[in-house]
Design a protein around this motif. Structure first.
Motif, PDB file in Angstrom:
ATOM      1  N   THR A 175       0.858  -1.186   0.000  1.00 25.51           N
ATOM      2  CA  THR A 175       0.000   0.000   0.000  1.00 25.51           C
ATOM      3  C   THR A 175       0.891   1.233   0.000  1.00 25.51           C
ATOM      4  O   THR A 175       2.104   1.124   0.211  1.00 25.51           O
ATOM      5  N   ARG A 176       0.280   2.389  -0.257  1.00 25.31           N
ATOM      6  CA  ARG A 176       1.075   3.611  -0.378  1.00 25.31           C
ATOM      7  C   ARG A 176       0.534   4.665   0.558  1.00 25.31           C
ATOM      8  O   ARG A 176      -0.674   4.875   0.612  1.00 25.31           O
ATOM      9  N   VAL A 177       1.456   5.317   1.292  1.00 24.41           N
ATOM     10  CA  VAL A 177       1.029   6.382   2.200  1.00 24.41           C
ATOM     11  C   VAL A 177       1.934   7.585   2.010  1.00 24.41           C
ATOM     12  O   VAL A 177       3.086   7.467   1.600  1.00 24.41           O
ATOM     13  N   ARG A 178       1.371   8.748   2.345  1.00 28.32           N
ATOM     14  CA  ARG A 178       2.143   9.988   2.298  1.00 28.32           C
ATOM     15  C   ARG A 178       2.802  10.214   3.651  1.00 28.32           C
ATOM     16  O   ARG A 178       2.473   9.568   4.647  1.00 28.32           O
ATOM     17  N   ASP A 179       3.743  11.165   3.660  1.00 28.22           N
ATOM     18  CA  ASP A 179       4.380  11.548   4.914  1.00 28.22           C
ATOM     19  C   ASP A 179       3.324  12.108   5.868  1.00 28.22           C
ATOM     20  O   ASP A 179       2.526  12.956   5.482  1.00 28.22           O
ATOM     21  N   GLY A 180       3.319  11.615   7.100  1.00 25.40           N
ATOM     22  CA  GLY A 180       2.353  12.083   8.076  1.00 25.40           C
ATOM     23  C   GLY A 180       1.103  11.224   8.158  1.00 25.40           C
ATOM     24  O   GLY A 180       0.385  11.278   9.143  1.00 25.40           O
ATOM     25  N   GLU A 181       0.855  10.453   7.110  1.00 29.46           N
ATOM     26  CA  GLU A 181      -0.276   9.533   7.190  1.00 29.46           C
ATOM     27  C   GLU A 181       0.160   8.247   7.872  1.00 29.46           C
ATOM     28  O   GLU A 181       1.338   7.990   8.050  1.00 29.46           O
ATOM     29  N   GLY A 182      -0.789   7.423   8.236  1.00 30.14           N
ATOM     30  CA  GLY A 182      -0.452   6.137   8.843  1.00 30.14           C
ATOM     31  C   GLY A 182      -1.243   5.025   8.203  1.00 30.14           C
ATOM     32  O   GLY A 182      -2.144   5.265   7.403  1.00 30.14           O
TER      33      GLY A 182
ATOM     34  N   PHE B  44      11.530   5.061   9.008  1.00 26.63           N
ATOM     35  CA  PHE B  44      10.845   5.881   8.001  1.00 26.63           C
ATOM     36  C   PHE B  44       9.825   6.849   8.581  1.00 26.63           C
ATOM     37  O   PHE B  44       9.350   7.722   7.880  1.00 26.63           O
ATOM     38  N   GLY B  45       9.421   6.678   9.816  1.00 23.23           N
ATOM     39  CA  GLY B  45       8.485   7.618  10.413  1.00 23.23           C
ATOM     40  C   GLY B  45       7.045   7.443   9.984  1.00 23.23           C
ATOM     41  O   GLY B  45       6.242   8.350  10.163  1.00 23.23           O
ATOM     42  N   VAL B  46       6.709   6.288   9.424  1.00 24.29           N
ATOM     43  CA  VAL B  46       5.314   6.015   9.096  1.00 24.29           C
ATOM     44  C   VAL B  46       4.639   5.445  10.334  1.00 24.29           C
ATOM     45  O   VAL B  46       5.142   4.481  10.935  1.00 24.29           O
ATOM     46  N   LYS B  47       3.535   6.018  10.713  1.00 18.62           N
ATOM     47  CA  LYS B  47       2.867   5.572  11.944  1.00 18.62           C
ATOM     48  C   LYS B  47       1.968   4.380  11.649  1.00 18.62           C
ATOM     49  O   LYS B  47       1.332   4.314  10.597  1.00 18.62           O
TER      50      LYS B  47
END
Lengths: 186, 224
Positions: B91-98, B120-123
């Motif tokens: 799946t694909r997420v943007r910075d700040g999304e989880g 990576f900082g993905v929540k």
């Protein structure tokens, strides 16, 4: 008693005094170099060579440095064997500070000496950024012969009261470097 | 192979499966972030999929494809030991999304999600213990993001001042190939003998020819 600062055991000239202290330092150095109590701070693959050095074939016990103490308070020689990460730097320095004076440090292998190929966010580029080092032993990992050479270099330094950092020199230059030197001289 | 699994995913989730491809036995489905947990649960619980083995979960960073496409790919690798097939869910997420955590499905996801967050900082929403696992708490930023500065270190304790002349001249001359090599200087024709290991990092060591001569000297015998 303070740290030894006399660097040699040279014979004093006529009219000079203080020979007894010099002799005492030599005796102290002789005693210290044959009774090193090591604290192995082993973090990485160099540990295999450290174990080999301690084993029967190479037998570091011959040099009086065989007994590892697993408390820094009982040891005076810190072997830093392997990669030191930034996360490990504070514990390493705390252990160094807990050791008894006089304390000696050997950087075992390339990673402990300069970070090795870990040129990144996570690795300390050489433990001399954290604590003072007496002897650097190069190699990835160093062979047990090199480790024993490094230990003998440290013993020599202890005998002489020499606290300058030293790098264990190569016995002979690698073949490519020899070849290049030959080409340049030709 | 497991194209059958992809077909079942498409039949079950329809439009939420954004893409699916198979290449040399590797089968991959791209799912919308909202259906991440549902698709993973389906993979585990469906009798024909029966993915009971969680292999790994990781993230790949593609900052250059923003803003058209979210920069992070979250990848889940699962296998069915009973059905002998495996699939990669993405799946694909943007910075700040989880994305939703998978710890409720596979216990093993706990630490891999912590590692992915650490690097990576993905929540991972709903994770029971989302802390850094490899780096220290004081570390600022996420080191495996491609926009993390490549030479940036964050020491926990300040470095000692070390005179350059007392540094170990490690490199090619130490008899192993992993020294830090000053490639720029080498291409310029300098420092051919050794690589200025520490000096390069500190940016204060132009040449090591003196040290090379020192190395060539035989060590003086033990003088006791």
């Amino acid at each position: 008693m303070g740290e030894m600062t006399n660097r040699t055991t040279a014979v004093l000239g006529e009219g000079q005094t203080g020979f007894a202290t010099t002799k005492f330092d030599a005796l102290l150095g002789w005693a210290r170099k044959y009774s090193l109590f090591q604290f192995p701070f082993v973090t990485a693959c160099c540990g295999m060579e450290h174990m080999a050095t301690a084993g029967s074939r190479y037998d570091i016990e011959r040099f009086g440095a065989g007994a590892p103490r697993f408390s820094p308070r009982q040891s005076d020689l810190l072997w830093v064997v392997g990669t030191i990460t930034q996360k490990q730097a504070p514990p390493l320095r705390r252990i160094y500070e807990q050791m008894t004076d006089p304390k000696y440090v050997i950087a075992f292998g390339t990673c402990a000496s300069c970070g090795g190929f870990y040129d990144n966010y996570t690795t300390v580029p050489g433990i001399d950024k954290i604590i003072p080092v007496d002897v650097f032993i190069p190699g990835c990992p160093p062979r047990p012969e090199a480790v024993l050479d490094g230990l003998m270099l440290l013993m020599e330094k202890i005998q002489n009261g020499d606290r300058e950092p030293a790098v264990l020199p190569a016995k002979e230059l690698p073949p490519l470097v020899q070849l290049r030197a030959k080409q340049q001289s030709a | 192979m497991s194209q059958k699994v992809l077909a079942r995913l498409k039949a079950r989730f329809g439009e939420a499966i954004l893409a699916a491809e198979s290449f040399r036995g590797d089968d991959e489905a791209l799912v919308a972030p909202d259906n991440w947990l549902a698709a993973a649960r389906y993979l585990r619980d469906d009798a024909e999929c029966a993915m009971n083995h969680f292999i790994d979960l990781t993230i790949v960073d593609y900052p250059e494809r923003e803003p058209a496409t979210p920069r992070f790919d979250v990848l889940l690798f699962v296998r069915s030991l009973g059905k002998n097939h495996r699939v990669r869910l993405k799946t694909r997420v943007r910075d700040g999304e989880g994305v939703d955590t998978l710890t409720g499905l596979w216990e093993g996801a706990n630490w891999t999600e912590r590692e992915a967050y650490d690097m990576f900082g993905v929540k991972f929403l709903g994770h029971p213990d989302l802390r850094r696992i490899l780096m220290y708490e004081e570390f600022v930023g996420y080191p495996l993001r491609k926009d993390y500065p490549i030479g940036k270190t964050q020491p926990l304790i300040p470095y000692r001042e070390v005179a350059p002349s007392k540094l170990a001249p490690f490199g090619a001359d130490e008899g192993q190939p992993y020294g830090r090599i000053d490639w720029l200087a080498r291409m310029a024709g300098r420092n051919l003998q050794v690589s200025p290991a520490i000096g390069v990092q500190q940016g204060q060591r132009p040449a090591l020819s003196v040290d090379t001569e020192d190395l060539a000297q035989p060590r003086k015998p033990n003088g006791n």
